[in-house]
Design an enzyme around this catalytic site. Structure first.
Site, PDB file in Angstrom:
ATOM      1  N   ASP A   1      20.956  -6.557  46.076  1.00  0.00           N
ATOM      2  CA  ASP A   1      19.981  -6.330  44.998  1.00  0.00           C
ATOM      3  C   ASP A   1      18.583  -6.592  45.554  1.00  0.00           C
ATOM      4  O   ASP A   1      18.342  -7.614  46.206  1.00  0.00           O
ATOM      5  CB  ASP A   1      20.271  -7.274  43.820  1.00  0.00           C
TER       6      ASP A   1
ATOM      7  N   ASP B   1      18.423  -0.470  41.670  1.00  0.00           N
ATOM      8  CA  ASP B   1      18.031  -1.247  42.858  1.00  0.00           C
ATOM      9  C   ASP B   1      19.152  -2.157  43.328  1.00  0.00           C
ATOM     10  O   ASP B   1      18.923  -3.135  44.021  1.00  0.00           O
ATOM     11  CB  ASP B   1      16.769  -2.065  42.589  1.00  0.00           C
ATOM     12  N   GLU B   2      20.382  -1.847  42.920  1.00  0.00           N
ATOM     13  CA  GLU B   2      21.489  -2.681  43.387  1.00  0.00           C
ATOM     14  C   GLU B   2      22.664  -1.798  43.797  1.00  0.00           C
ATOM     15  O   GLU B   2      22.790  -0.663  43.341  1.00  0.00           O
ATOM     16  CB  GLU B   2      21.909  -3.691  42.314  1.00  0.00           C
TER      17      GLU B   2
HETATM   18  P1  TTP Z   1      16.108  -6.104  38.380  1.00  0.00           P
HETATM   19  O1  TTP Z   1      16.921  -6.111  39.643  1.00  0.00           O
HETATM   20  O2  TTP Z   1      16.699  -6.696  37.158  1.00  0.00           O
HETATM   21  O3  TTP Z   1      14.733  -6.880  38.626  1.00  0.00           O
HETATM   22  P2  TTP Z   1      13.852  -6.997  39.905  1.00  0.00           P
HETATM   23  O4  TTP Z   1      14.402  -6.232  41.050  1.00  0.00           O
HETATM   24  O5  TTP Z   1      12.430  -6.648  39.520  1.00  0.00           O
HETATM   25  O6  TTP Z   1      13.889  -8.550  40.216  1.00  0.00           O
HETATM   26  P3  TTP Z   1      15.107  -9.430  40.778  1.00  0.00           P
HETATM   27  O7  TTP Z   1      16.237  -8.511  41.100  1.00  0.00           O
HETATM   28  O8  TTP Z   1      14.554 -10.115  41.992  1.00  0.00           O
HETATM   29  O9  TTP Z   1      15.417 -10.396  39.687  1.00  0.00           O
HETATM   30  O10 TTP Z   1      15.648  -4.636  38.025  1.00  0.00           O
HETATM   31  C1  TTP Z   1      15.364  -3.700  39.038  1.00  0.00           C
HETATM   32  C2  TTP Z   1      14.218  -2.830  38.654  1.00  0.00           C
HETATM   33  O11 TTP Z   1      14.507  -2.175  37.425  1.00  0.00           O
HETATM   34  C3  TTP Z   1      12.919  -3.582  38.426  1.00  0.00           C
HETATM   35  O12 TTP Z   1      12.176  -3.784  39.616  1.00  0.00           O
HETATM   36  C4  TTP Z   1      12.213  -2.710  37.441  1.00  0.00           C
HETATM   37  C5  TTP Z   1      13.312  -1.987  36.700  1.00  0.00           C
HETATM   38  N1  TTP Z   1      13.443  -2.554  35.360  1.00  0.00           N
HETATM   39  C6  TTP Z   1      12.809  -1.913  34.312  1.00  0.00           C
HETATM   40  O13 TTP Z   1      12.188  -0.856  34.489  1.00  0.00           O
HETATM   41  N2  TTP Z   1      12.898  -2.480  33.070  1.00  0.00           N
HETATM   42  C7  TTP Z   1      13.559  -3.664  32.844  1.00  0.00           C
HETATM   43  O14 TTP Z   1      13.608  -4.149  31.702  1.00  0.00           O
HETATM   44  C8  TTP Z   1      14.218  -4.310  33.945  1.00  0.00           C
HETATM   45  C9  TTP Z   1      14.960  -5.606  33.738  1.00  0.00           C
HETATM   46  C10 TTP Z   1      14.123  -3.719  35.177  1.00  0.00           C
HETATM   47 MG    MG Z   2      16.416  -6.459  41.694  1.00  0.00          MG
END
Ligand code: TTP
Ligand code: MG
Length: 406
Positions: A12, A101-102
């Site tokens: 992730d 993103d995962e």
């Molecule tokens: P996440 O993996 O939940 O968040 P992140 O990568 O920003 O942070 P981390 O993994 O370190 O906790 O979400 C991935 C991407 O998805 C995030 O960069 C932006 C997008 N996203 C949105 O557009 N809206 C949202 O409500 C969320 C949670 C994420």
């Molecule tokens: Mg993330």
């Protein structure tokens, strides 16, 4: 010979959107960065230390952290970075499943460093991503997807963690109930109302009670709190999306019917790629347009038969567009929404016509080439009309406002 233990890797990206911005704009590194409009979609870990988190309204974020740099973001660029990361992950795993993103991959039996074991494999993957792409990722390793994701979450940001089979029950026992996949706000509250606060405490509830409280989801919870993934509950795994859509705003409003059709065809191609990737057939299509004067129209139709073939859907989409676009006013926005999905059988049916079988083979080959080399390697059919009109990168044409459909 002993069979290799199952080893699933979860990767992730840390603060995905914000990290890409920090990579592209060096002056943002080490600073509070927010990507979003209206509310936070992603924020850097520097911003999180001020209490900022995804979903927070920007007004509140500005109050808590006035020095934060706020950006609208560009999804198309983020997606290219993600694709680059997945190419690296495929070196270390097979059967990679990716979501924004995962990603989950299977590394069972892949030789791991003798001294470091799976952790060393995770660190190598993380280092490759850092060196070749420049982005920070967290990596989790475990025997199933659920545990691998919990492992990577525990390692954030920038860590690598493993949950060994013999540790799973004790690691889970201490977790807050909301950390278990499938326990959202309402479920969590219901459980807290009966004084269940940790995953360990959830194990005290018999399967019947969980079923009567939450239906089939309760059965999944019964399995998950014991470290078993929902693979044992196929109904949850095989959830079918309601819609898959792609839309964009033109760089400049246009009346050019060929250009509009080319764009719609390109958006459809991208949406159909997702449909096939999910092993689905689409049963209906909708086209939406919005004119320069902001008037909006949409029309939908069921397809003659569910299909995974671009040209069959394109025929309907082109007809819908012709019906919809009647005024001599330029269009600013077009979109396509696919729906009424059914599952695609893995193999063709016995009575499948030869032409269908060949077309399935062709789509499969095109998808594989695009997976490996980027969407732009093959520009097909109507989308050729976009060549020379739009800038292109490895991932395809650069659109002005690509849709954020996951
Ligand atoms: P996440 O993996 O939940 O968040 P992140 O990568 O920003 O942070 P981390 O993994 O370190 O906790 O979400 C991935 C991407 O998805 C995030 O960069 C932006 C997008 N996203 C949105 O557009 N809206 C949202 O409500 C969320 C949670 C994420
Ligand atoms: Mg993330």
């Amino acid at each position: 010979m002993k069979r290799a233990d199952k080893l699933i890797i979860h990767v992730d990206v840390d603060a995905f959107f914000a990290s890409v911005e920090q990579l592209l704009i060096p002056s943002l590194r080490g600073r509070c960065v927010i990507v979003g409009s209206g509310c936070i979609a992603s924020c850097s870990y520097e911003a999180r230390s001020h209490g900022l988190h995804a979903g927070m309204p920007l007004r509140e974020a500005k109050r808590l952290c006035p020095q934060a740099v706020i950006l609208k973001g560009n999804y198309q660029i983020y997606r290219c970075f993600a694709e680059h990361i997945w190419r690296i992950c495929r070196r270390y795993t097979c059967g990679l499943e990716t979501f924004l993103d995962e990603a989950y991959g299977d590394a069972t039996g892949i030789p791991t460093d003798r001294r470091g074991g799976p952790l060393a494999l995770g660190r190598r993957l993380q280092r490759d991503v850092r060196e070749e792409v420049g982005l920070p990722v967290s990596v989790g390793l475990a025997e199933n997807q659920m545990l691998a994701k919990l492992a990577s979450a525990s390692a954030k940001p920038g860590g690598v963690a493993q949950i060994r089979p013999e540790e799973a029950m004790s690691v889970l026992a201490g977790l807050e109930i909301e950390k278990l996949p499938g326990v959202g706000g309402e479920t969590g509250q219901k459980l807290r109302d009966i004084n269940i606060r940790t995953v360990g405490e959830l194990r005290a509830l018999p399967r019947d009670i969980l079923r009567s409280m939450f239906g089939r989801r309760g059965e999944a919870l019964y399995e998950r709190c014991r470290g078993r993934d929902v693979e044992s509950c196929p109904d949850l795994r095989s959830r079918i999306p309601r819609t898959i859509s792609r839309e964009t705003t033109f760089h400049k409003p246009t009346c050019d019917r060929a250009e509009i059709k080319a764009m719609l065809s390109y958006l459809l191609e991208r949406a159909m790629r997702t449909v096939r990737g999910a092993g689905l057939l689409t049963g209906a299509a909708e086209v939406s347009i919005s004119y320069e004067d902001w008037k909006q129209y949409a029309v939908s139709r069921s397809l003659p038969a569910p299909t995974a073939a671009d040209d069959e859907v394109l025929a309907v989409v082109a007809d819908l567009l012709a019906r919809l676009h009647r005024r001599r006013v330029a269009l600013r926005h077009v979109g396509v929404v696919l729906s009424k999905f059914t599952r695609q059988a893995d193999e063709g049916t016995l009575f499948e016509p030869e032409s269908h079988r060949r077309r399935r083979g062709l789509h499969g080959a095109v998808d594989r080439i695009r997976d490996r080399w980027g969407h732009a390697t093959i520009v097909s059919g109507e989308s050729i009309g976009l060549l020379g009109k739009l800038r292109q990168n490895d991932c395809g044409f650069i659109l002005r406002t690509p849709s954020l459909t996951k």
